[in-house]
Scaffold this motif. Structure first.
Motif, PDB file in Angstrom:
ATOM      1  N   GLY A  85      95.193 -34.447 -49.702  1.00  0.00           N
ATOM      2  CA  GLY A  85      95.050 -33.057 -49.284  1.00  0.00           C
ATOM      3  C   GLY A  85      96.227 -32.178 -49.647  1.00  0.00           C
ATOM      4  N   LEU A  86      97.444 -32.618 -49.332  1.00  0.00           N
ATOM      5  CA  LEU A  86      98.602 -31.783 -49.648  1.00  0.00           C
ATOM      6  C   LEU A  86      98.857 -31.716 -51.147  1.00  0.00           C
ATOM      7  CD1 LEU A  86     101.062 -32.584 -46.726  1.00  0.00           C
ATOM      8  CD2 LEU A  86      99.665 -30.535 -47.076  1.00  0.00           C
ATOM      9  N   ALA A  87      98.491 -32.750 -51.887  1.00  0.00           N
ATOM     10  CA  ALA A  87      98.603 -32.687 -53.350  1.00  0.00           C
ATOM     11  C   ALA A  87      97.658 -31.619 -53.897  1.00  0.00           C
ATOM     12  CB  ALA A  87      98.294 -34.048 -53.974  1.00  0.00           C
ATOM     13  N   LEU A  88      96.459 -31.524 -53.324  1.00  0.00           N
ATOM     14  CA  LEU A  88      95.526 -30.469 -53.734  1.00  0.00           C
ATOM     15  C   LEU A  88      96.070 -29.090 -53.377  1.00  0.00           C
ATOM     16  CD1 LEU A  88      92.087 -32.023 -52.787  1.00  0.00           C
ATOM     17  CD2 LEU A  88      92.837 -31.343 -55.066  1.00  0.00           C
ATOM     18  N   VAL A  89      96.602 -28.950 -52.193  1.00  0.00           N
ATOM     19  CA  VAL A  89      97.173 -27.668 -51.779  1.00  0.00           C
ATOM     20  C   VAL A  89      98.308 -27.282 -52.729  1.00  0.00           C
ATOM     21  CG1 VAL A  89      98.436 -26.465 -49.946  1.00  0.00           C
ATOM     22  CG2 VAL A  89      96.485 -27.912 -49.361  1.00  0.00           C
ATOM     23  N   ASP A  90      99.164 -28.233 -53.044  1.00  0.00           N
ATOM     24  CA  ASP A  90     100.282 -27.963 -53.940  1.00  0.00           C
ATOM     25  C   ASP A  90      99.810 -27.549 -55.333  1.00  0.00           C
ATOM     26  OD1 ASP A  90     103.231 -28.094 -54.478  1.00  0.00           O
ATOM     27  OD2 ASP A  90     102.551 -29.564 -55.948  1.00  0.00           O
TER      28      ASP A  90
END
Length: 158
Positions: A104-109
C-alpha cells in the motif's frame, strides 16, 4: 482558487473501504474532475489504500478528508488525508512476490506527487497530494525524476 473540504467517518470494518471509494467518486463530480480522468482513478486508488491501512492496521475509527478544487482548472492540487487514533507510525514493508498485501505505501509513494504523515493528538494523520496538470507527466517526472525508495518494490510486483 476555492477548495471544497469534505470528510467521511470510517468505522474499523473492511466494508468501509468500498464505501469510502464510492463516497470519493461522488465528491469528484462537483469539483470538475471527470470520473474517467486519470486523476480521479488515481485518487480513488489512493483512498482505497489509505483507508484499507487504517482499517486493517489500527482497528480504530478513522476520518477520511478530501480537499478538492471547486472549479475545473488546468492545474490544481487535490489533497487526501486519513486520520486515525493509532499512534503507530506507518511503516513501509518489503514483501515477496507471493504476498497478497503489504504494498500500500509503495503504491502511495509511486502514485502521489507528495505524501507524508504526522502525529495528531493521540493518533496520526497520513496525507497525500495529487497535482492536476494540463499535460501528462512522463515516467521520470512521475517518480520525482529519480529512483524512489519503493520503486524497485513497486515494479517488482508487476
Amino acid at each position: 482558487m476555492q477548495v471544497l473540504q469534505v470528510q467521511l467517518e470510517i468505522r474499523p470494518d473492511p466494508a468501509e473501504v468500498g464505501r469510502a471509494r464510492r463516497w470519493a467518486r461522488s465528491r469528484l463530480a462537483g469539483s470538475g474532475i471527470a470520473a474517467d480522468e486519470s486523476l480521479a482513478e488515481t485518487l480513488v486508488l489512493l483512498v482505497s489504500e489509505l483507508v484499507t491501512n487504517a482499517v486493517v492496521h489500527t482497528g480504530c475509527p478513522a476520518v477520511l478528508r478530501l480537499s478538492l478544487p471547486l472549479a475545473a482548472a488546468d492545474s490544481a492540487t487535490v489533497r487526501l488525508e486519513v486520520a486515525d487514533a493509532s499512534d503507530r507510525a506507518p511503516v513501509p514493508r518489503c514483501v515477496d512476490g507471493d504476498a497478497t498485501g503489504g504494498r500500500g505505501l509503495a503504491l502511495v509513494d509511486g502514485l502521489a506527487d507528495r505524501w507524508g504523515w504526522s502525529p495528531e493528538g493521540g493518533g496520526k494523520r497520513i496525507w497525500c497530494e495529487l497535482d492536476r496538470c494540463d499535460e501528462p507527466r512522463d515516467a521520470a517526472t512521475a517518480y520525482g525524476g529519480g529512483v524512489s525508495a519503493y520503486e524497485v518494490l513497486a515494479f517488482d510486483v508487476v
